[in-house]
Write a protein that holds these residues in place. Structure first.
Motif, PDB file in Angstrom:
ATOM      1  N   THR A  59      74.093  22.825  20.067  1.00 13.64           N
ATOM      2  CA  THR A  59      74.708  21.772  20.882  1.00 13.64           C
ATOM      3  C   THR A  59      75.406  22.382  22.100  1.00 13.64           C
ATOM      4  O   THR A  59      75.369  21.819  23.190  1.00 13.64           O
ATOM      5  CB  THR A  59      75.698  20.912  20.078  1.00 13.64           C
ATOM      6  N   GLY A  60      76.022  23.534  21.908  1.00 13.23           N
ATOM      7  CA  GLY A  60      76.649  24.238  23.027  1.00 13.23           C
ATOM      8  C   GLY A  60      75.621  24.726  24.037  1.00 13.23           C
ATOM      9  O   GLY A  60      75.816  24.605  25.248  1.00 13.23           O
ATOM     10  N   LEU A  61      74.508  25.259  23.539  1.00  7.34           N
ATOM     11  CA  LEU A  61      73.433  25.687  24.438  1.00  7.34           C
ATOM     12  C   LEU A  61      72.887  24.492  25.218  1.00  7.34           C
ATOM     13  O   LEU A  61      72.595  24.600  26.414  1.00  7.34           O
ATOM     14  CB  LEU A  61      72.314  26.362  23.648  1.00  7.34           C
ATOM     15  N   GLY A  62      72.771  23.351  24.540  1.00  5.00           N
ATOM     16  CA  GLY A  62      72.291  22.148  25.199  1.00  5.00           C
ATOM     17  C   GLY A  62      73.193  21.719  26.346  1.00  5.00           C
ATOM     18  O   GLY A  62      72.715  21.279  27.396  1.00  5.00           O
ATOM     19  N   VAL A  63      74.499  21.837  26.169  1.00  7.13           N
ATOM     20  CA  VAL A  63      75.446  21.487  27.230  1.00  7.13           C
ATOM     21  C   VAL A  63      75.235  22.399  28.437  1.00  7.13           C
ATOM     22  O   VAL A  63      75.248  21.936  29.588  1.00  7.13           O
ATOM     23  CB  VAL A  63      76.901  21.569  26.719  1.00  7.13           C
ATOM     24  N   LEU A  64      75.023  23.689  28.197  1.00  3.18           N
ATOM     25  CA  LEU A  64      74.785  24.616  29.312  1.00  3.18           C
ATOM     26  C   LEU A  64      73.515  24.243  30.069  1.00  3.18           C
ATOM     27  O   LEU A  64      73.500  24.236  31.303  1.00  3.18           O
ATOM     28  CB  LEU A  64      74.695  26.055  28.803  1.00  3.18           C
ATOM     29  N   VAL A  65      72.456  23.930  29.354  1.00  4.91           N
ATOM     30  CA  VAL A  65      71.182  23.581  29.991  1.00  4.91           C
ATOM     31  C   VAL A  65      71.318  22.278  30.780  1.00  4.91           C
ATOM     32  O   VAL A  65      70.843  22.180  31.921  1.00  4.91           O
ATOM     33  CB  VAL A  65      70.051  23.487  28.945  1.00  4.91           C
ATOM     34  N   ARG A  66      71.963  21.282  30.201  1.00  6.43           N
ATOM     35  CA  ARG A  66      72.145  20.015  30.916  1.00  6.43           C
ATOM     36  C   ARG A  66      73.011  20.194  32.164  1.00  6.43           C
ATOM     37  O   ARG A  66      72.747  19.597  33.206  1.00  6.43           O
ATOM     38  CB  ARG A  66      72.742  18.959  29.989  1.00  6.43           C
ATOM     39  N   GLN A  67      74.043  21.019  32.052  1.00  9.37           N
ATOM     40  CA  GLN A  67      74.894  21.268  33.217  1.00  9.37           C
ATOM     41  C   GLN A  67      74.096  21.963  34.325  1.00  9.37           C
ATOM     42  O   GLN A  67      74.230  21.622  35.496  1.00  9.37           O
ATOM     43  CB  GLN A  67      76.097  22.117  32.823  1.00  9.37           C
ATOM     44  N   LEU A  68      73.259  22.910  33.948  1.00  7.44           N
ATOM     45  CA  LEU A  68      72.417  23.595  34.931  1.00  7.44           C
ATOM     46  C   LEU A  68      71.501  22.597  35.645  1.00  7.44           C
ATOM     47  O   LEU A  68      71.380  22.624  36.871  1.00  7.44           O
ATOM     48  CB  LEU A  68      71.589  24.687  34.250  1.00  7.44           C
ATOM     49  N   ALA A  69      70.877  21.711  34.903  1.00  7.28           N
ATOM     50  CA  ALA A  69      69.982  20.711  35.501  1.00  7.28           C
ATOM     51  C   ALA A  69      70.749  19.798  36.454  1.00  7.28           C
ATOM     52  O   ALA A  69      70.279  19.495  37.559  1.00  7.28           O
ATOM     53  CB  ALA A  69      69.304  19.899  34.406  1.00  7.28           C
ATOM     54  N   THR A  70      71.936  19.371  36.051  1.00 11.23           N
ATOM     55  CA  THR A  70      72.756  18.514  36.900  1.00 11.23           C
ATOM     56  C   THR A  70      73.133  19.228  38.186  1.00 11.23           C
ATOM     57  O   THR A  70      73.058  18.657  39.282  1.00 11.23           O
ATOM     58  CB  THR A  70      74.034  18.077  36.145  1.00 11.23           C
ATOM     59  N   LEU A  71      73.526  20.488  38.073  1.00  9.50           N
ATOM     60  CA  LEU A  71      73.915  21.257  39.257  1.00  9.50           C
ATOM     61  C   LEU A  71      72.730  21.454  40.195  1.00  9.50           C
ATOM     62  O   LEU A  71      72.871  21.342  41.416  1.00  9.50           O
ATOM     63  CB  LEU A  71      74.502  22.607  38.846  1.00  9.50           C
ATOM     64  N   ARG A  72      71.582  21.761  39.653  1.00  8.81           N
ATOM     65  CA  ARG A  72      70.391  21.949  40.496  1.00  8.81           C
ATOM     66  C   ARG A  72      70.048  20.657  41.228  1.00  8.81           C
ATOM     67  O   ARG A  72      69.649  20.700  42.390  1.00  8.81           O
ATOM     68  CB  ARG A  72      69.218  22.430  39.655  1.00  8.81           C
ATOM     69  N   ASP A  73      70.192  19.515  40.569  1.00  9.35           N
ATOM     70  CA  ASP A  73      69.939  18.225  41.217  1.00  9.35           C
ATOM     71  C   ASP A  73      70.895  17.987  42.380  1.00  9.35           C
ATOM     72  O   ASP A  73      70.573  17.249  43.312  1.00  9.35           O
ATOM     73  CB  ASP A  73      70.068  17.075  40.220  1.00  9.35           C
ATOM     74  N   ARG A  74      72.068  18.586  42.321  1.00 14.11           N
ATOM     75  CA  ARG A  74      73.089  18.419  43.365  1.00 14.11           C
ATOM     76  C   ARG A  74      73.121  19.612  44.314  1.00 14.11           C
ATOM     77  O   ARG A  74      74.087  19.799  45.042  1.00 14.11           O
ATOM     78  CB  ARG A  74      74.449  18.230  42.702  1.00 14.11           C
ATOM     79  N   ASP A  75      72.063  20.437  44.289  1.00 14.68           N
ATOM     80  CA  ASP A  75      71.955  21.628  45.135  1.00 14.68           C
ATOM     81  C   ASP A  75      73.056  22.640  44.824  1.00 14.68           C
ATOM     82  O   ASP A  75      73.522  23.364  45.701  1.00 14.68           O
ATOM     83  CB  ASP A  75      71.971  21.244  46.618  1.00 14.68           C
ATOM     84  N   GLY A  76      73.470  22.685  43.567  1.00 12.54           N
ATOM     85  CA  GLY A  76      74.475  23.629  43.129  1.00 12.54           C
ATOM     86  C   GLY A  76      73.832  24.763  42.338  1.00 12.54           C
ATOM     87  O   GLY A  76      72.619  24.794  42.144  1.00 12.54           O
ATOM     88  N   THR A  77      74.666  25.700  41.883  1.00  9.34           N
ATOM     89  CA  THR A  77      74.176  26.837  41.105  1.00  9.34           C
ATOM     90  C   THR A  77      75.083  27.072  39.897  1.00  9.34           C
ATOM     91  O   THR A  77      76.242  26.655  39.884  1.00  9.34           O
ATOM     92  CB  THR A  77      74.147  28.133  41.938  1.00  9.34           C
ATOM     93  N   MET A  78      74.521  27.762  38.922  1.00  7.03           N
ATOM     94  CA  MET A  78      75.296  28.136  37.738  1.00  7.03           C
ATOM     95  C   MET A  78      74.774  29.464  37.209  1.00  7.03           C
ATOM     96  O   MET A  78      73.562  29.627  37.024  1.00  7.03           O
ATOM     97  CB  MET A  78      75.168  27.074  36.660  1.00  7.03           C
ATOM     98  N   ALA A  79      75.670  30.398  37.014  1.00  2.00           N
ATOM     99  CA  ALA A  79      75.333  31.691  36.428  1.00  2.00           C
ATOM    100  C   ALA A  79      76.174  31.879  35.175  1.00  2.00           C
ATOM    101  O   ALA A  79      77.234  31.272  35.016  1.00  2.00           O
ATOM    102  CB  ALA A  79      75.612  32.822  37.423  1.00  2.00           C
ATOM    103  N   LEU A  80      75.676  32.722  34.272  1.00  2.00           N
ATOM    104  CA  LEU A  80      76.383  33.029  33.034  1.00  2.00           C
ATOM    105  C   LEU A  80      76.779  34.495  33.004  1.00  2.00           C
ATOM    106  O   LEU A  80      76.050  35.344  33.515  1.00  2.00           O
ATOM    107  CB  LEU A  80      75.495  32.741  31.819  1.00  2.00           C
TER     108      LEU A  80
END
Length: 111
Positions: A59-80
């Protein structure tokens, strides 16, 4: 069970969210809310430091993946930040590691 600790701080135009302890189904909504708030800027740039995590479930991994998708849709980035350990092994085992830029240290992610 380790209690989840979350901190958020601004580093230039990056927002750094540090997670420590365990992320699981019992506290994943808190993680989601923290990441959503951290990513509220226009064209957000987010670094999620997982160095202090001792456990993360699917469930935690899922939150990271969903957040990444949301950020990409908004022209944002996410690194770990995930040095070798349980969290990085889980990202690799689930084939999620290639989705993210992953750094060994926070200094590397901020450079």
């Amino acid at each position: 069970m380790d209690i989840l600790r979350m901190t958020r701080r601004q580093h230039g135009d990056l927002v750094v969210v540090s997670l420590a302890g365990e992320v699981d189904v019992d506290n994943v909504s808190q993680v989601r809310a923290c990441l959503d708030e951290a990513a509220s800027a226009v064209r957000p740039r987010l670094v999620v430091d997982l160095t202090g995590l001792t456990f993360i479930d699917t469930t935690g991994l899922g939150v990271l993946v969903r957040q990444l998708a949301t950020l990409r849709d908004r022209d944002g980035t996410m690194a770990l930040v995930a040095p070798d350990g349980q969290v990085l092994r889980r990202l690799r085992r689930t084939n999620l590691a290639p989705l993210f830029p992953i750094y060994d240290t926070l200094s590397q992610a901020l450079a």
